[in-house]
Design an enzyme around this catalytic site. Structure first.
Site, PDB file in Angstrom:
ATOM      1  N   TYR A 175       0.831  -1.202   0.000  1.00 55.01           N
ATOM      2  CA  TYR A 175       0.000   0.000   0.000  1.00 55.01           C
ATOM      3  C   TYR A 175       0.870   1.257   0.000  1.00 55.01           C
ATOM      4  O   TYR A 175       1.419   1.651   1.019  1.00 55.01           O
ATOM      5  CB  TYR A 175      -0.915  -0.039   1.225  1.00 55.01           C
ATOM      6  CG  TYR A 175      -2.027   0.990   1.238  1.00 55.01           C
ATOM      7  CD1 TYR A 175      -2.321   1.762   0.129  1.00 55.01           C
ATOM      8  CD2 TYR A 175      -2.813   1.163   2.368  1.00 55.01           C
ATOM      9  CE1 TYR A 175      -3.344   2.682   0.143  1.00 55.01           C
ATOM     10  CE2 TYR A 175      -3.840   2.087   2.398  1.00 55.01           C
ATOM     11  CZ  TYR A 175      -4.094   2.844   1.280  1.00 55.01           C
ATOM     12  OH  TYR A 175      -5.117   3.771   1.298  1.00 55.01           O
ATOM     13  N   TYR A 180       0.474   7.227   3.565  1.00 55.59           N
ATOM     14  CA  TYR A 180       1.115   6.198   4.389  1.00 55.59           C
ATOM     15  C   TYR A 180       2.582   5.996   3.976  1.00 55.59           C
ATOM     16  O   TYR A 180       3.063   6.586   3.015  1.00 55.59           O
ATOM     17  CB  TYR A 180       0.292   4.909   4.350  1.00 55.59           C
ATOM     18  CG  TYR A 180      -1.111   5.116   4.894  1.00 55.59           C
ATOM     19  CD1 TYR A 180      -1.303   5.773   6.111  1.00 55.59           C
ATOM     20  CD2 TYR A 180      -2.242   4.699   4.194  1.00 55.59           C
ATOM     21  CE1 TYR A 180      -2.581   5.995   6.618  1.00 55.59           C
ATOM     22  CE2 TYR A 180      -3.528   4.913   4.700  1.00 55.59           C
ATOM     23  CZ  TYR A 180      -3.687   5.562   5.912  1.00 55.59           C
ATOM     24  OH  TYR A 180      -4.949   5.778   6.410  1.00 55.59           O
ATOM     25  N   ARG A 302     -17.241   5.345  -7.319  1.00 48.91           N
ATOM     26  CA  ARG A 302     -18.659   5.212  -6.903  1.00 48.91           C
ATOM     27  C   ARG A 302     -19.507   4.743  -8.086  1.00 48.91           C
ATOM     28  O   ARG A 302     -20.559   5.288  -8.395  1.00 48.91           O
ATOM     29  CB  ARG A 302     -19.150   6.534  -6.308  1.00 48.91           C
ATOM     30  CG  ARG A 302     -20.394   6.418  -5.459  1.00 48.91           C
ATOM     31  CD  ARG A 302     -20.664   7.647  -4.605  1.00 48.91           C
ATOM     32  NE  ARG A 302     -20.485   8.895  -5.317  1.00 48.91           N
ATOM     33  CZ  ARG A 302     -21.371   9.411  -6.180  1.00 48.91           C
ATOM     34  NH1 ARG A 302     -22.511   8.791  -6.419  1.00 48.91           N
ATOM     35  NH2 ARG A 302     -21.118  10.547  -6.801  1.00 48.91           N
ATOM     36  N   CYS A 351     -23.354   9.771   0.234  1.00 52.07           N
ATOM     37  CA  CYS A 351     -23.461  10.668   1.401  1.00 52.07           C
ATOM     38  C   CYS A 351     -22.261  10.552   2.338  1.00 52.07           C
ATOM     39  O   CYS A 351     -22.027  11.415   3.177  1.00 52.07           O
ATOM     40  CB  CYS A 351     -24.728  10.336   2.180  1.00 52.07           C
ATOM     41  SG  CYS A 351     -24.740   8.643   2.826  1.00 52.07           S
TER      42      CYS A 351
HETATM   43 FE1  SF4 Z   1     -23.040   5.083  -0.168  1.00 48.09          FE
HETATM   44 FE2  SF4 Z   1     -23.874   6.637   1.812  1.00 48.09          FE
HETATM   45 FE3  SF4 Z   1     -23.979   3.957   2.044  1.00 48.09          FE
HETATM   46 FE4  SF4 Z   1     -21.638   5.190   2.078  1.00 48.09          FE
HETATM   47  S1  SF4 Z   1     -23.302   5.413   3.574  1.00 48.09           S
HETATM   48  S2  SF4 Z   1     -22.160   3.351   0.940  1.00 48.09           S
HETATM   49  S3  SF4 Z   1     -21.962   6.835   0.642  1.00 48.09           S
HETATM   50  S4  SF4 Z   1     -25.128   5.226   0.631  1.00 48.09           S
END
Ligand code: SF4
Ligand code: ADP
Length: 682
Positions: A175, A180, A302, A351
């Site tokens: 890593y 790090y 994402r 989020c």
């Molecule tokens: Fe996605 Fe929010 Fe769940 Fe994290 S908490 S995986 S950002 S929906």
């Protein structure tokens, strides 16, 4: 249903060194807050993703030596033989579903504060990590590694690699990312060495190369060796011989690992929130990889859209679709695509409540997936519920908690009626109309989409229910998911609450959600400290008002440091020219002049303003609860029960639904396996 042939490339196997993954869905290492102290919780959490079709499932960072101790943030260890059993539970759970198990061998260097082990942090040149968040700060400064420290570091990786193989891992990571230790060697800002490990890019790359070689030699080619590397800074630095230092580093390492896992350097850009950053945001940083190396490349962004995923493969950006958050929000994402059920994907909303869990030092929480982290403790499965329900349930309130309760109860087999006095969505109707928060509406969209497929659910939007209506309905069970309201109360000094303020043109988010319109100029006074205060400030600005944002905390939306949103929120305020004042409390307002005091010194000031929006306290409860107290099975849930983030509301709705008429809800406590020392002592 059958898979859409368009998505076939996602299901092609791929060779990774001596191992073969069955498909292109790769759950990259991500923090789960689950250390070796919760081995069964961790195994069930990771195993669920293998069950849901991820071809590779990695555990989070594993420290290779006590000189890399992240406490109080949770981190797993592979320090000695006693750690093997805890990880073997996870690899067994992953292998049970035909997936490969990966582990990220980790040394934090100057970014590990070693608060528990108390060992001095290690660094290439004694330069500390420039932490800006108080819990990340430490007064201990790192020491400069000498030649024997470098040898030790290489040996620790080799020894940890042997233990990782014994634990059953197929892919072992080195890593070199996110601040790090090996990353610190790559970057000239940290690395001022004059030996073979400092100076030129070639020299700065040497440590990473040595670590890869050590891991490969230790396991004699039986495991795949991956390199995780941050590219953001290196890509921005010119190189004498290549397009950037990133190109040069990858050129030197092009044949070293069996797999490259590429990412950003700084958490707010790596695990970027949807409020400011779209799907696939890493691409411009990592898009050159396939021009420099023939080794497979995995990256994240994402990704929840299978079309975007296929495009990443076809355009030669990535070979494997990395997922952390999408795999938390929906462990079954690959299987759903495989079965032609894309519309059933519970898409991550971006989020970052999940990453806030790690910053809080606890197991992962997810807004979209309330079962995340509860697979073993409560026996919750993200896709299956026991078919044990009978009778009727009336749910009053169709916000996040009511929607989640309705879906889970319907899946259990109850006859469910869900009502709302307005359209469904509750708080999301207003909150997701604010700048940047549109993706959060996936919480409502997913649940409504699923509910509409079920024939034991009746949906009644725009139907306000009175206590008498509820009695007349004669449901076997009644759930009040009626939400909370924001109060016009103020905040005092010394962490004390203060009384409500009465003056013209005072608004709360509840008023704004009901359509009230402030007159400008407006002050938004925020002591809620999460996303809403600044989102409202942005919204009012976009609607043409002069806005000033004032907060009791030291920064705008202070809590959102934990969700990686804070730096981007400050950028958004600055872009709009929204002024902000920190460490202030409001002491009075007469409709024209707002009086303030510095929260620590009391120093007064004032500002001319026509409207005040207070984003502070919220109150749950429901008058219906008192009026209906004699009903045999009456339950309060979500924000009406205890106000919180959307994640809290969804989790409460899920729990209410799981536990309804369930005499024996599961609740188990995990514990660490005994270490060699404790076994000997007993
Ligand atoms: Fe996605 Fe929010 Fe769940 Fe994290 S908490 S995986 S950002 S929906
Ligand atoms: P949560 O986050 O707990 O789901 P929300 O505030 O998002 O809470 O949603 C509560 C919902 O309850 C709102 O959509 C509101 O319109 C609805 N509601 C409140 N009182 C009633 C009522 N008496 N009848 C029907 N719906 C109601």
């Amino acid at each position: 249903m059958r898979r859409n042939p368009r998505y076939d490339p996602l299901f092609e196997p791929l060779q990774i060194g001596p191992k073969v993954t069955k498909n292109r869905f790769f759950q990259v290492p991500h923090a789960s807050g689950m250390t070796n102290a919760a081995p069964r919780v961790r195994a069930a959490f990771r195993g669920m993703k293998a069950e849901g079709g991820w071809g590779v499932v990695c555990t989070g960072a594993c420290s290779v030596d006590p000189s890399s101790d992240d406490s109080p943030f949770p981190n797993a260890t592979l320090w000695d033989a006693a750690d093997i059993k805890a990880h073997a539970l996870m690899t067994d759970a992953v292998h049970a579903h035909g997936a490969l198990a990966g582990v990220e061998l980790w040394h934090g260097g100057a970014a590990a504060m070693n608060r528990t082990t108390r060992l001095p942090a290690l660094s290439p040149s004694g330069v500390p990590w420039m932490a800006t968040h108080v819990p990340f700060m430490s007064q201990a400064r790192p020491r400069i590694m000498d030649a024997s420290d470098i040898k030790d570091l290489i040996r620790w990786h080799a020894e940890a690699a042997i233990r990782a193989e014994q634990a059953g891992f197929d892919i072992l990571y080195v890593y070199s990312g996110m601040g790090y230790l090996p990353y610190q060697f790559l970057l000239s800002d940290y690395n001022h060495r004059t030996d073979a490990y400092g100076g030129s890019v070639r020299n700065r790359t040497r440590l990473t190369e040595n670590l890869i070689d050590a891991v490969r030699t230790a396991t004699q080619g039986r495991t795949a060796v991956a390199l995780r590397i941050s590219m953001q800074e290196l890509r921005n630095r010119p190189s004498d011989s290549h397009a950037s230092e990133a190109h040069e580093v990858i050129h030197h390492l092009r044949d070293a690992p069996d797999l490259f896992d590429v990412k950003m350097d700084y958490s707010a850009y790596d695990c970027a929130p949807s409020r400011f950053t779209p799907e696939g945001s890493h691409e411009t940083t990592i898009d050159f990889m396939k021009t420099v190396t023939d080794k497979p490349v995995v990256g994240v962004g994402r990704f929840t859209s299978p079309d975007t995923m296929v495009s990443m493969l076809k355009r030669g950006v990535l070979d494997l679709i990395g997922g952390a958050r999408p795999s938390i929000a929906d462990p079954y994402l690959p299987n759903k695509i495989d079965e032609g059920r894309e519309e059933d994907i519970r898409e991550c909303i971006g989020c970052n409540i999940c990453i806030s869990s790690w910053h809080d030092g606890v197991w992962v929480r997810c807004t979209q997936n309330p079962t995340a982290g509860e697979e073993w403790r409560r026996g919750w499965h993200p896709e299956r519920t026991p078919k044990d329900g009978s009778g009727t349930v009336l749910i009053v309130g169709g916000g996040p908690s009511g929607l989640e309760a309705a879906l889970t109860l319907a899946r259990r087999g109850f006859q469910v009626t869900l009502t709302d006095k307005a359209e469904f969505g509750g708080r999301l109707r207003y909150e997701t109309a604010l700048p940047g928060l549109r993706a959060w509406n996936r919480v409502a969209e997913y649940r409504l989409g699923q509910l509409r497929k079920l024939n034991n659910v009746a949906l009644y939007p725009n139907s306000e229910l009175t206590a008498q209506n509820i009695r007349d309905f004669e449901a076997d069970h009644t759930i009040l998911a009626t939400g909370s309201r924001w109060l016009p109360n103020l905040c005092g000094a010394n962490e004390l609450p203060a009384a409500p303020l009465t003056a013209p043109r005072i608004f709360t988010p509840t008023d704004l959600a009901s359509g009230a319109t402030p007159e400008g100029p407006v002050v938004v006074f925020d002591f809620d400290n999460y996303a809403l205060g600044t989102a409202i400030a942005e919204d009012l600005h976009d609607k043409g008002h002069a806005v000033t944002y004032i907060t009791t905390a030291g920064a705008a939306s202070a809590w959102t440091f934990l969700t990686n949103e804070q730096p981007l929120i400050h950028q958004a305020l600055a872009r709009r020219g929204i002024g902000y004042r920190t460490l202030q409390i409001v002491t009075g307002f007469d409709g024209d002049t707002l009086h303030l005091a510095q929260i620590m010194t009391g120093e007064p000031s004032s500002i001319r303003v026509r409207s005040l929006v207070i984003v502070g306290q919220r109150l749950g409860g429901s008058p219906l609860q008192q009026e209906l107290a004699d009903l045999p099975s009456l339950h309060l849930t979500g924000d009406a029960n205890a106000p919180g983030a959307i994640a809290h509301a969804v989790w409460q709705g899920h729990r209410t639904a799981r536990d309804l008429a369930n005499p024996n809800p599961v609740l188990r406590r995990d514990a660490a396996f005994a270490t060699a020392d404790t076994v000997a002592a007993e």
